[in-house]
Scaffold this motif. Structure first.
Motif, short mmCIF file in Angstrom:
data_model
loop_
_atom_site.label_atom_id
_atom_site.label_comp_id
_atom_site.label_asym_id
_atom_site.label_seq_id
_atom_site.Cartn_x
_atom_site.Cartn_y
_atom_site.Cartn_z
N SER A 171 2.81 -9.46 -13.63
CA SER A 171 3.24 -11.04 -13.59
C SER A 171 3.42 -12.14 -15.10
O SER A 171 3.27 -11.50 -15.86
N PHE A 230 6.05 -15.39 -2.96
CA PHE A 230 4.98 -14.74 -3.08
C PHE A 230 4.90 -13.25 -4.13
O PHE A 230 7.03 -12.88 -4.52
N ASN A 249 3.13 -10.03 -5.52
CA ASN A 249 1.90 -9.23 -5.41
C ASN A 249 1.10 -10.16 -4.94
O ASN A 249 -0.40 -10.34 -4.91
N SER A 266 0.37 -13.13 -3.48
CA SER A 266 -0.28 -14.32 -3.99
C SER A 266 0.77 -15.86 -4.01
O SER A 266 2.71 -15.39 -4.80
N MET A 298 3.01 -17.86 -5.41
CA MET A 298 4.41 -18.78 -6.21
C MET A 298 4.91 -19.79 -6.49
O MET A 298 6.02 -18.77 -5.75
#
Length: 910
Positions: free
Chosen positions: A285, A328, A330, A332, A334
């Protein structure tokens, strides 16, 4: 993608550092020695080892445009580094020749040798010992030329390599037109690759024959799938072991698989391999760009001797673009925020060393960016390598810009470019999207023939569908994208909005056309009419010439202050809407566009960094918006030399200073005295600062974070409110018809906006500011002023003035008057990007006037256009003795048309 053993790859990288970068190494001589021997393995005929070797092949070249005279060059090289910046229209778009010797040795017989070109713009023919070894069309992707059968392995072992390159206009090769320069030359690195007869196949669109995917990734486990293409050029069958090993970031082996492969003579074989699952992988990430390493090897089954070996990165991540909730990674959410990038650099054109290119990605990361739009073409391999390592997500696109050619050859070239781009960059975990068209309806052909234009639109749509299908077939794990300019209805009507998985919009409301309010309205329109189509803002920005400042910023004045205002509006609108997956400012850095004029001709000034990568105020603003850690910076800290008129009869001049911060408030000190605490509004705190003549020290502090501070030392040249004030007065440098300041760094001259005449001071009498007649500019011209590097001095003027008065004290003065005829000149194509580009026809009639200085004739029947031509810089000087308190009076006497004055400079001698 690593192309060989560490030793030889290191040699390749080191040979391409710029001299300034090399000086930072303590052991320079040792490094140069390593480089010498790495290249010497081929150029001096030294025996080579078994397996794959990849070495730099960038020195000892000679170059000629016409094969008459030759100059020694080192790659990367372009022949357009200088001519794109001169005042002559156009730049060399033709043929260039490169030549170098390759010395072989008897021990090399039996090896396969290839020349690997990372980028040549744009048509290439490679000759070895007079024979054509291969061709390539397209300027932005890697290609590999097999040369073994043309080389001599007996006699003097000396082989002549000649490369013919052309950057001519070719209607079957994209790009056809664009707002950037098509530099010619072998402008990226070249390598010499040696392999054994059994090797990973490198004839697959310039890729290395290994494709790694991660079809299933979670926090619990990850699957790795490897597609390998093996080739046996021997006539005999070979039994080999195909081995793949994965190491984690600490170098620990976490997965391994080996299979036996039988290769017939002359056979190519594709092998699919699923590796054992990796348990609890460390995820890649932007905050934690963890890279694993996959080593693929071919071994002889008899003795386990390594025949070939290639290393690739692996980043374990999964992602999704969502039309309602955004991006998104992983699992989450973003917001993708970053920049687009062009590859050229000040003084170098597009022939840029690795270290400077990598620095661009570091600057993007330091800005707080997490996304790079690699625009408008695939760029040097080091760019995506840096994105992988630093944690920058990326999209890459081929250069179909503005228009297409309706021919099978154009379509095929585009398809090949797309396949080259995807296969060469397939193994980069940073890449999440492939793109293939940018603003393709910006300049629609056949505007006078609607039925023919509809056929053209049909062909554009068919090409888009063709490339979309190809891209999804090549790589089903990533998204597809096209970038459109702001004509929503046109793209929707033609049907292009239905084709890609993600739509990118290049939006400039409040710059090329419309108002700043229109940006948020456009975002909502997309969401309302295309509710299922994920949205990115792939371009937005306003020109910011770092030499131009204004306390009354307006659209198209090119001031840094307007760019700040523009960016605040756009960032606020994007960040407040979850459905906006992200935004890429245009551009990370200024870049060359030879056909542009404006305040800094041949440069597109929308970068957050200059062409030489110096940060502008806008860069600090983006840091304030995007960085996660506390941030504070004096936004105008690079504006270290200022000038201004004193406030009334005070000994100071009050000007605005802004501090960029992501904190609630900040405190500013001037020469140790607090100017108070200010609350942040749109990531800026603002003060009115009373600058005194001479040195002024600004210090900014954050009350909540004592460790955060910034300092700027300002040299202020105070101009008197009236000349009877006892302030020191040495010079005036005045821009007429302007509301902007100009910093002429080359001459250390600070230019200030004019004022109406005020008794005891100075200023114009009569007339009005020049207006060019287009809808986007409130004053001045954006034409290229010939004969000067300081165009803003001549791009504004007062028209129809009757006099100019300066109530200076008695003394001896040098007076310079600056003129340019801004009306008329060669007719040029309107910049297509200006949506308000309807021009009022200029009246280019005669302009003749006289100028008297203190009653004496200075310029008689002055006709700027006739004497010097139009849009030419003209400077006239006279020395003036002032006595009896009369000051200096300039009288402008019209004969035909209206008198003009662009700028005025007065210097006191005695």
């Amino acid at each position: 993608m690593t192309r060989g053993s560490g030793r030889f790859r290191l040699a390749l990288i080191l040979t391409n550092f710029c001299p300034s970068t090399m000086t930072c190494f303590k052991h320079l001589s040792l490094l140069l020695l390593l480089i010498f021997f790495a290249d010497a393995s081929f150029s001096q005929g030294i025996p080579v080892q078994s397996g794959r070797q990849y070495t730099g092949f960038n020195d000892k070249w000679t170059f000629s445009k016409y094969e008459l005279t030759w100059e020694t060059v080192t790659l990367p090289h372009t022949w357009n580094a200088k001519d794109v910046m001169d005042d002559e229209p156009g730049y060399y778009r033709g043929t260039g020749w490169y030549q170098r010797d390759l010395k072989t040795s008897p021990e090399m017989k039996g090896k396969l040798l290839f020349l690997c070109f990372d980028g040549v713009n744009q048509e290439t023919e490679v000759y070895v010992n007079g024979q054509l070894a291969g061709k390539h069309a397209g300027g932005y992707t890697r290609f590999i030329i097999p040369v073994t059968k043309y080389l001599k392995f007996t006699g003097d072992f000396k082989n002549e390599i000649k490369v013919k390159v052309s950057n001519r206009y070719q209607e079957d090769i994209a790009p056809l037109t664009a707002d950037f320069t098509f530099f010619g030359g072998i402008y990226r690195k070249v390598g010499l690759l040696a392999t054994d007869p059994v090797h990973f196949y490198n004839g697959d669109y310039g890729a290395d024959g290994i494709y790694i995917s991660t079809p299933q990734v979670s926090a619990e486990s990850a699957q790795v799938a490897v597609k390998s293409i093996l080739e046996n050029t021997d006539s005999q069958s070979r039994k080999v072991l195909l081995n793949t090993v994965v190491f984690n970031k600490e170098g620990k082996l976490v997965a391994k698989k080996t299979i036996v492969v039988n290769l017939k003579g002359g056979e190519k074989k594709t092998i699919l391999m699923d590796l054992p699952r990796i348990i609890k992988p460390e995820l890649w990430s932007p905050d934690s760009p963890v890279l694993y390493r996959a080593v693929s090897s071919i071994l002889d089954a008899r003795d386990s001797k390594i025949l070939d070996e290639v290393t690739n990165p692996i980043g374990f991540r999964w992602f999704k673009f969502d039309a309602e909730k955004g991006f998104f990674l992983n699992g989450s959410a973003m917001k993708l925020m970053g920049a687009s990038r062009h590859q050229d650099y000040e003084g170098l054109g597009n022939a840029v060393p690795d270290a400077l290119q990598i620095r661009d990605i570091e600057l993007l990361k330091e800005m707080g960016g997490n996304f790079l739009r690699v625009a408008h073409y695939p760029q040097d391999p080091v760019i995506l390598e840096a994105c992988d390592r630093l944690g920058i997500l990326a999209s890459v696109e081929i250069p179909i810009v503005n228009a297409i050619t309706e021919s099978p050859a154009f379509t095929e070239n585009c398809r090949v470019m797309q396949q080259e781009m995807i296969r060469q960059n397939f193994n980069h975990p940073s890449v999440v999207m492939w793109a293939y068209m940018n603003e393709v309806l910006l300049r629609p052909k056949f505007g006078d023939d609607k039925s023919r234009q509809e056929l053209y639109f049909k062909h554009v749509r068919e090409l888009a569908e063709n490339l979309e299908e190809l891209t999804r077939h090549e790589d089903s794990s990533r998204y597809t994208m096209m970038a459109f300019h702001g004509d929503f209805d046109r793209y929707h009507k033609v049907g292009l909005t239905k084709i890609p998985m993600v739509i990118g919009w290049n939006l400039y409301q409040g710059w090329y056309g419309g108002s700043l309010d229109g940006f948020g309205q456009f975002l909502d329109k997309h969401h309302r009419e295309l509710p299922d189509k994920p949205l990115l803002i792939t371009e937005f920005g306003a020109d910011a010439d770092p030499r131009i400042r204004s306390f009354k910023p307006i659209r198209f004045d090119k001031s840094v202050e307007y760019a700040i205002k523009f960016s605040q509006v756009y960032l606020n609108e994007m960040l407040s809407r979850p459905f906006v997956n992200g935004g890429m400012v245009w551009n990370l850095a200024d870049f060359n566009s030879e056909t542009r004029e404006e305040t800094m001709p041949h440069i597109n000034n929308k970068g957050l960094l200059t062409l030489g990568r110096q940060p502008k105020d806008t860069y600090y603003l983006y840091q304030a918006y995007l960085l996660n850690q506390p941030f504070l910076k004096i936004a105008s800290k690079n504006w270290t030399e200022r000038t201004g008129i004193a406030d009334s009869s005070k000994a100071s001049c009050t000007q605005v200073v802004q501090v960029a911060t992501n904190l609630k408030s900040a405190e500013l000190f001037l020469n140790g005295k607090s100017l108070g605490v200010k609350e942040s509004v749109d990531r800026m705190c603002t003060w009115d600062v009373p600058f005194r003549a001479g040195k002024n020290q600004l210090r900014a502090f954050a009350a909540q974070h004592a460790e955060l501070s910034d300092q700027a030392d300002i040299d202020f040249r105070l101009l008197p409110y009236i000349f009877s004030d006892k302030h020191s007065f040495n010079a005036l440098h005045i821009l007429l018809g302007a509301e902007r300041y100009f910093i002429e760094a080359e001459q250390s001259v600070l230019w200030t906006p004019d004022q109406p005449y005020r008794k005891g001071s100075w200023g114009y009498i009569g007339g009005s500011a020049f207006q060019s007649g287009n809808n986007r500019m409130s004053y001045g011209s954006d034409k290229n002023i010939l004969g000067t590097p300081s165009d803003p001095i001549y791009q504004t003027q007062q028209v129809g003035l009757t006099a100019y008065k300066m109530d200076v004290p008695d003394g001896y003065y040098e007076l310079n008057l600056y003129f340019s005829e801004l009306v008329g000149g060669p007719q040029k194509e309107a910049l297509a990007y200006n949506l308000d580009n309807s021009e009022v026809k200029e009246n280019a009639g005669q302009r003749i006037f006289s100028v008297h200085v203190n009653g004496a004739e200075f310029l008689k029947d002055f006709n700027i256009a006739e004497e010097y031509g139009r849009t030419k810089a003209v400077q006239k000087m006279i020395r003036v003795q002032v006595t009896k308190g009369k000051g200096i009076v300039l009288d402008f006497i019209p004969i035909k048309g209206k008198p003009v004055l662009n700028a005025l400079s007065l210097r006191k001698l005695y």
